[in-house]
Design a protein around this motif. Structure first.
Motif, PDB file in Angstrom:
ATOM      1  N   GLY A  29       0.794  -1.214   0.000  1.00  0.00           N
ATOM      2  CA  GLY A  29       0.000   0.000   0.000  1.00  0.00           C
ATOM      3  C   GLY A  29       0.828   1.265   0.000  1.00  0.00           C
ATOM      4  N   ILE A  34      -1.112   4.655  -0.010  1.00  0.00           N
ATOM      5  CA  ILE A  34      -2.391   4.222   0.561  1.00  0.00           C
ATOM      6  C   ILE A  34      -2.108   3.387   1.806  1.00  0.00           C
ATOM      7  CG2 ILE A  34      -4.521   2.923   0.143  1.00  0.00           C
ATOM      8  CD1 ILE A  34      -3.986   3.434  -2.896  1.00  0.00           C
ATOM      9  N   ASP A  35      -2.797   3.673   2.900  1.00  0.00           N
ATOM     10  CA  ASP A  35      -2.537   3.023   4.177  1.00  0.00           C
ATOM     11  C   ASP A  35      -3.276   1.691   4.277  1.00  0.00           C
ATOM     12  OD1 ASP A  35      -1.639   2.519   6.738  1.00  0.00           O
ATOM     13  OD2 ASP A  35      -3.146   3.802   7.702  1.00  0.00           O
ATOM     14  N   VAL A  39      -2.269  -3.447  -2.269  1.00  0.00           N
ATOM     15  CA  VAL A  39      -3.242  -3.128  -3.314  1.00  0.00           C
ATOM     16  C   VAL A  39      -2.961  -4.062  -4.483  1.00  0.00           C
ATOM     17  CG1 VAL A  39      -4.162  -1.373  -4.862  1.00  0.00           C
ATOM     18  CG2 VAL A  39      -3.374  -0.713  -2.581  1.00  0.00           C
ATOM     19  N   LEU A 282      -9.537   5.385  -3.428  1.00  0.00           N
ATOM     20  CA  LEU A 282      -8.544   5.167  -2.375  1.00  0.00           C
ATOM     21  C   LEU A 282      -7.697   6.408  -2.137  1.00  0.00           C
ATOM     22  CD1 LEU A 282      -7.441   1.554  -3.361  1.00  0.00           C
ATOM     23  CD2 LEU A 282      -8.745   2.197  -1.322  1.00  0.00           C
ATOM     24  N   TRP A 283      -7.254   7.043  -3.203  1.00  0.00           N
ATOM     25  CA  TRP A 283      -6.404   8.219  -3.058  1.00  0.00           C
ATOM     26  C   TRP A 283      -7.144   9.389  -2.414  1.00  0.00           C
ATOM     27  CZ3 TRP A 283      -4.168   7.201  -8.537  1.00  0.00           C
ATOM     28  CH2 TRP A 283      -2.972   6.475  -8.432  1.00  0.00           C
ATOM     29  N   GLY A 285      -9.731   9.072  -0.314  1.00  0.00           N
ATOM     30  CA  GLY A 285     -10.346   8.715   0.955  1.00  0.00           C
ATOM     31  C   GLY A 285     -11.840   8.496   0.883  1.00  0.00           C
ATOM     32  N   ARG A 288     -12.179   3.922   2.686  1.00  0.00           N
ATOM     33  CA  ARG A 288     -11.118   3.904   3.710  1.00  0.00           C
ATOM     34  C   ARG A 288     -10.973   2.495   4.299  1.00  0.00           C
ATOM     35  NH1 ARG A 288      -9.597   9.033   5.390  1.00  0.00           N
ATOM     36  NH2 ARG A 288     -10.907  10.747   4.594  1.00  0.00           N
TER      37      ARG A 288
END
Length: 310
Positions: A29, A34-35, A39, A282-283, A285, A288
């Motif tokens: 991620g 991305i947290d 991915v 995802l980028w 938010g 989440r």
């Protein structure tokens, strides 16, 4: 015909010689900012015909007899390209009805594939009406962009490949127009992982249906209207999404376009706007996931003029 794991497995065997088992690109991620743990990018823009649509179109054409008049389809572009690709491979005539919103790149591709191209109406619904009239005249096999069992089952083979390659992710993010792709993915996953839908705010077919409690017509416009431009969620997608799709999210056009351009800059993936929605979510938010999750995103197509993102 039920749409379930058995019919999807049968479809996978039926079309194995016609379509590609596309790569699954697994990235940590943090490599994408991305947290999440990982991915997984299902690179379906590398599919025969440039989108996932080839799976369903080959499945339908391999499942049913095709008359001498061939096949006919209405499409924003990608389904038509997939039908034309399958028709050329199988040696049958093909007629494609496009709305005026369809891109010049997709029209050029269809012409190169030998399809007869007819442009009718401002949006997909008008092109579909003209297509249905033509089918009555010609007797050709009708191919629907997203609302036939063979088409949905074919789309589901994409999810089957993800599980075969890496097991089930914790979450799958899927762009939605008429809903054929998410219906196939949902039917395969069948509640075993979280499936979420992503739509442009200017083409909210599933989101609007959920708000109303049943499928409704919506106005469609915006950056992804040529491929996510269905006016109503499909009759097959609606019940499957009610059972197996956890949420439907909306994204703004500028967010979609920014993600499309970022995918080129950072990943060297030249994709159409519809394919950018999962990473955009995802980028930005909009979705989440938890930090430990493995999130699969479907990069659904790349039938575009590359200069529009390069």
């Amino acid at each position: 015909m039920p749409i379930d794991r058995a019919t999807i497995e049968a479809a996978a065997h039926r079309i194995a010689g016609d379509v590609r088992h596309t790569p699954l690109w697994r990235l940590p991620g943090h490599a994408l900012g991305i947290d999440v743990a990982e991915v997984w990018l299902k690179l379906e823009q590398l599919q025969v015909s440039g989108s996932f649509k080839a799976r369903g179109m080959f499945n339908r054409m391999r499942s049913l007899p095709i008359p001498d008049s061939g096949v006919v389809v209405a499409s924003g572009g990608n389904a038509g390209i997939a039908v034309a690709t399958a028709a050329r491979a199988l040696g049958v005539p093909c007629e494609v009805f496009l709305p005026e919103v369809s891109s010049s790149a997709k029209r050029a591709t269809l012409a190169a594939l030998g399809a007869t191209v007819v442009v009718r109406g401002a949006a997909y619904a008008e092109a579909l009406a003209a297509c249905l009239m033509r089918q009555q005249e010609s007797g050709a096999l009708l191919m629907h962009a997203y609302d036939q069992p063979e088409v949905v089952a074919g789309a589901g083979t994409l999810a089957a490949e993800i599980e075969l390659d890496a097991g089930l992710p914790d979450r799958v993010l899927v762009s939605v127009g008429g809903g054929g792709l998410i219906a196939g993915v949902a039917a395969w996953c069948a509640g075993r992982c979280r499936v979420e839908a992503l739509e442009p705010r200017l083409a909210p077919t599933l989101h609007a249906a959920r708000a109303a409690g049943w499928p409704v017509d919506v106005e469609v416009a915006g950056v992804a209207a040529d491929s996510l431009g269905a006016r109503r969620i499909g009759s097959l997608a609606w019940p499957l999404s009610q059972r197996f799709v956890a949420a439907a999210h909306l994204l703004e056009d500028d967010t979609i376009r920014a993600a499309q351009q970022r995918m080129w800059r950072e990943l060297r993936l030249a994709v159409e706007p519809a394919a950018a929605l999962p990473l955009a979510a995802l980028w930005q938010g909009v979705v989440r996931p938890k930090a430990h999750e493995r999130v699969a995103v479907v990069i659904c197509g790349a039938n575009l003029d590359p200069s529009s993102v390069v």
